[in-house]
Design an enzyme around this catalytic site. Structure first.
Site, PDB file in Angstrom:
ATOM      1  N   CYS A  75      71.148  27.249 -29.307  1.00 22.40           N
ATOM      2  CA  CYS A  75      70.834  27.377 -30.731  1.00 22.40           C
ATOM      3  C   CYS A  75      70.057  28.680 -30.890  1.00 22.40           C
ATOM      4  O   CYS A  75      68.960  28.807 -30.343  1.00 22.40           O
ATOM      5  CB  CYS A  75      69.989  26.174 -31.149  1.00 22.40           C
ATOM      6  SG  CYS A  75      69.393  26.244 -32.837  1.00 22.40           S
ATOM      7  N   THR A  77      68.647  29.809 -33.461  1.00 23.24           N
ATOM      8  CA  THR A  77      67.460  29.578 -34.296  1.00 23.24           C
ATOM      9  C   THR A  77      66.300  29.075 -33.423  1.00 23.24           C
ATOM     10  O   THR A  77      65.184  29.595 -33.493  1.00 23.24           O
ATOM     11  CB  THR A  77      67.810  28.530 -35.379  1.00 23.24           C
ATOM     12  OG1 THR A  77      68.980  28.975 -36.059  1.00 23.24           O
ATOM     13  CG2 THR A  77      66.680  28.330 -36.349  1.00 23.24           C
ATOM     14  N   CYS A 186      75.145  32.276 -34.767  1.00 17.78           N
ATOM     15  CA  CYS A 186      74.720  30.876 -34.877  1.00 17.78           C
ATOM     16  C   CYS A 186      75.800  30.074 -34.171  1.00 17.78           C
ATOM     17  O   CYS A 186      77.001  30.342 -34.362  1.00 17.78           O
ATOM     18  CB  CYS A 186      74.627  30.467 -36.350  1.00 17.78           C
ATOM     19  SG  CYS A 186      74.467  28.679 -36.600  1.00 17.78           S
ATOM     20  N   THR A 187      75.407  29.113 -33.357  1.00 16.89           N
ATOM     21  CA  THR A 187      76.394  28.437 -32.511  1.00 16.89           C
ATOM     22  C   THR A 187      77.339  27.518 -33.298  1.00 16.89           C
ATOM     23  O   THR A 187      78.346  27.065 -32.754  1.00 16.89           O
ATOM     24  CB  THR A 187      75.699  27.661 -31.382  1.00 16.89           C
ATOM     25  OG1 THR A 187      74.732  26.764 -31.964  1.00 16.89           O
ATOM     26  CG2 THR A 187      75.006  28.604 -30.427  1.00 16.89           C
TER      27      THR A 187
HETATM   28  N1  DGL Z   1      73.257  26.238 -34.357  1.00 18.67           N
HETATM   29  C1  DGL Z   1      72.024  26.830 -34.684  1.00 18.67           C
HETATM   30  C2  DGL Z   1      71.980  28.314 -34.322  1.00 18.67           C
HETATM   31  O1  DGL Z   1      72.624  28.737 -33.397  1.00 18.67           O
HETATM   32  C3  DGL Z   1      71.342  26.562 -35.989  1.00 18.67           C
HETATM   33  C4  DGL Z   1      71.975  25.813 -37.074  1.00 18.67           C
HETATM   34  C5  DGL Z   1      70.962  25.173 -38.016  1.00 18.67           C
HETATM   35  O2  DGL Z   1      70.536  24.080 -37.699  1.00 18.67           O
HETATM   36  O3  DGL Z   1      70.621  25.784 -39.039  1.00 18.67           O
HETATM   37  O4  DGL Z   1      71.280  29.076 -34.909  1.00 18.67           O
END
Ligand code: DGL
Length: 261
Positions: A75, A77, A186-187
């Site tokens: 993730c 984030t 973002c994944t």
């Molecule tokens: N999948 C996550 C990322 O890579 C974040 C998605 C989210 O919960 O906002 O940033």
């Protein structure tokens, strides 16, 4: 049955990290993965950084009790908000975090525009500002928050009029004749790659960090002599929302192919 000390935990706010898990399994089929998605609290990307920090530290502490050999923060984030703290809290565990693949995109593109699609938290964190500064001189970097894609993927909506209308509204105005690349920072976003690629057209390359993150995990395990050399790996999927539909969606996403489902 995998020994608990053989487990590699893969963490995300929800379904997104499955795009990284897919690469990890492809590159290390003998390993045993424990995927944990925090869908009860997704999306992380529009929360105050402090909340992302607390949620991530809390969930990783819970996973650590299962005796892991490595943690992959799948993730962007959560990586931006916590990776330094995680490494200092768990100095004896391999901790890998995914970051937007801007370095690769910039190194492989001629001068021109690179659009980085990510969450609001990722784009405002110090880690990303530092990365952006490095390449701002040579390229025109355009950060683009796309929070709704996370919601679509959490609902299993990967194509159709709704996501297409949204991407037309937010992405198309950022693309110009000089655009060389789009970074999926973002994944969750790789699951919308076919749609993004169709809208962007054949001249814009699309990058995501999943492959590099899996390669980095493999390298670190090799360095520490922790890579399994025999047996068949397995994947355990868990989620903070105890709903069979959520787990079924994770399984479906694990087998997602770029050319369609
Ligand atoms: N999948 C996550 C990322 O890579 C974040 C998605 C989210 O919960 O906002 O940033």
């Amino acid at each position: 049955m995998a020994k608990t000390e053989d487990l590699i935990a893969v963490f995300d706010s929800g379904q997104g990290g499955i795009s990284v898990l897919r690469e990890l399994v492809r590159q290390m089929p003998r390993e045993h993965f424990l995927y944990f998605g925090d869908s009860a609290n997704a999306p992380y990307g529009s929360r105050p950084t402090q909340q992302v920090r607390e949620l991530t530290l809390d969930r990783i502490a819970m996973l650590m009790q299962r005796g892991l050999k490595a943690v992959v923060v799948a993730c962007n984030t959560a990586t931006g908000a916590t990776i330094d703290e995680l490494r200092s809290r768990y100095p004896h565990t391999i901790i890998i975090g995914i970051e937007p693949a801007l370095k690769l995109a910039a190194e492989q593109s001629t001068k021109g525009r690179i659009v980085v699609m990510a969450t609001e938290v990722t784009l405002r964190e110090k880690k990303f500002s530092a990365l952006m500064q490095r390449y701002q001189g040579s390229h025109d970097i355009v950060p683009l928050p796309c929070p709704k894609i996370v919601e679509f993927v959490e609902r299993g909506v990967l194509e159709g009029p709704e996501p297409e209308a949204y991407l037309r509204e937010v992405l198309l105005p950022c693309l110009n004749a000089d655009t060389r690349a789009i970074v999926l920072g973002c994944t969750h976003f790789p699951f919308m790659r076919p749609l993004i690629a169709r809208l962007a057209g054949p001249n814009i390359r699309i990058y995501d960090g999943g492959e590099g993150t899996a390669a980095q995990t493999r390298r670190r395990l090799e360095q520490e002599n922790l890579l399994l050399s025999e047996g068949e790996g397995r994947v355990i999927i868990e989620n903070s929302l105890p709903d069979p539909k959520i787990l079924a969606l994770s399984r479906m996403l694990l087998h997602f192919e770029e050319n369609g489902l």
